[in-house]
Design a protein around this motif. Structure first.
Motif, PDB file in Angstrom:
ATOM      1  N   GLU A   1      16.965  52.925  20.048  1.00  0.00           N
ATOM      2  CA  GLU A   1      16.591  51.557  19.453  1.00  0.00           C
ATOM      3  C   GLU A   1      16.664  51.570  17.844  1.00  0.00           C
ATOM      4  OE1 GLU A   1      12.774  51.132  20.933  1.00  0.00           O
ATOM      5  OE2 GLU A   1      13.742  50.701  23.091  1.00  0.00           O
ATOM      6  N   ALA A   2      16.165  52.799  17.378  1.00  0.00           N
ATOM      7  CA  ALA A   2      16.048  52.655  15.740  1.00  0.00           C
ATOM      8  C   ALA A   2      17.329  52.772  15.134  1.00  0.00           C
ATOM      9  CB  ALA A   2      15.178  53.821  15.258  1.00  0.00           C
TER      10      ALA A   2
ATOM     11  N   GLY B   1      20.199  51.481  16.106  1.00  0.00           N
ATOM     12  CA  GLY B   1      20.901  50.204  16.251  1.00  0.00           C
ATOM     13  C   GLY B   1      20.104  49.421  14.983  1.00  0.00           C
ATOM     14  N   GLU B   2      18.809  49.357  14.947  1.00  0.00           N
ATOM     15  CA  GLU B   2      18.093  48.915  13.752  1.00  0.00           C
ATOM     16  C   GLU B   2      18.622  49.211  12.300  1.00  0.00           C
ATOM     17  OE1 GLU B   2      15.886  45.956  13.716  1.00  0.00           O
ATOM     18  OE2 GLU B   2      16.363  45.897  15.858  1.00  0.00           O
ATOM     19  N   ILE B   3      18.804  50.339  12.146  1.00  0.00           N
ATOM     20  CA  ILE B   3      19.200  51.119  10.965  1.00  0.00           C
ATOM     21  C   ILE B   3      20.671  50.502  10.493  1.00  0.00           C
ATOM     22  CG2 ILE B   3      19.638  53.104   9.553  1.00  0.00           C
ATOM     23  CD1 ILE B   3      17.180  54.349  11.159  1.00  0.00           C
TER      24      ILE B   3
ATOM     25  N   ILE C   1      22.229  47.843  11.632  1.00  0.00           N
ATOM     26  CA  ILE C   1      22.232  46.536  11.214  1.00  0.00           C
ATOM     27  C   ILE C   1      21.674  46.564   9.569  1.00  0.00           C
ATOM     28  CG2 ILE C   1      20.992  44.214  11.521  1.00  0.00           C
ATOM     29  CD1 ILE C   1      21.144  45.046  14.427  1.00  0.00           C
ATOM     30  N   LEU C   2      20.587  47.088   9.534  1.00  0.00           N
ATOM     31  CA  LEU C   2      19.933  47.032   7.813  1.00  0.00           C
ATOM     32  C   LEU C   2      21.107  47.723   6.975  1.00  0.00           C
ATOM     33  CD1 LEU C   2      16.422  48.209   8.926  1.00  0.00           C
ATOM     34  CD2 LEU C   2      17.269  45.922   8.317  1.00  0.00           C
TER      35      LEU C   2
ATOM     36  N   GLY D   1      12.994  43.861   7.923  1.00  0.00           N
ATOM     37  CA  GLY D   1      13.451  44.503   8.879  1.00  0.00           C
ATOM     38  C   GLY D   1      12.941  45.957   8.768  1.00  0.00           C
TER      39      GLY D   1
ATOM     40  N   ARG E   1       9.477  46.240   9.837  1.00  0.00           N
ATOM     41  CA  ARG E   1       8.969  46.198  11.378  1.00  0.00           C
ATOM     42  C   ARG E   1       9.314  47.608  11.858  1.00  0.00           C
ATOM     43  NH1 ARG E   1      11.579  41.482  10.807  1.00  0.00           N
ATOM     44  NH2 ARG E   1      13.543  42.163  11.529  1.00  0.00           N
ATOM     45  N   LEU E   2      10.370  48.272  11.099  1.00  0.00           N
ATOM     46  CA  LEU E   2      10.975  49.652  11.678  1.00  0.00           C
ATOM     47  C   LEU E   2       9.999  50.740  11.388  1.00  0.00           C
ATOM     48  CD1 LEU E   2      13.397  51.115  13.309  1.00  0.00           C
ATOM     49  CD2 LEU E   2      14.381  51.287  11.038  1.00  0.00           C
TER      50      LEU E   2
END
Length: 92
Positions: A38-39, A41-43, A45-46, A85, A88-89
């Motif tokens: 999950e992280a 994917g978030e990273i 995007i960031l 973002g 949140r992470l």
């Protein structure tokens, strides 16, 4: 604030943002398997949004002194979105 002063301040803030992105990646390495996926994917995007900020910083260099305020607003909104973002992470 002049464009040059703003650009210098933004570069400083982006350096701090890069350090926080690196911190998020280090936390990713230590996380659980599901959290890692999950992280990651978030990273990603960031980091894409951070690269877009770098492109806008380059555009800022070319903007005439009297016309850069609109781009500044766009940059600030994008910067805030990346910071939110990250918070949140990894927490604020």
């Amino acid at each position: 604030m002049s464009k040059e002063v703003y650009r210098e301040e933004l570069e400083r803030r982006l350096g701090a943002l890069d350090a926080r992105l690196d911190e998020a990646e280090e936390m990713l390495v230590r996380g659980r398997a599901l959290t890692k996926v999950e992280a990651a994917g978030e990273i990603a995007i960031l980091k894409d949004r951070r690269r877009a900020l770098a492109a806008k910083l380059a555009r800022l260099e070319r903007e005439p002194e009297g016309t850069w305020e609109g781009l500044k607003t766009e940059i600030e909104e994008d910067y805030d979105a990346v910071v939110e973002g990250l918070e949140r992470l990894i927490g604020g």
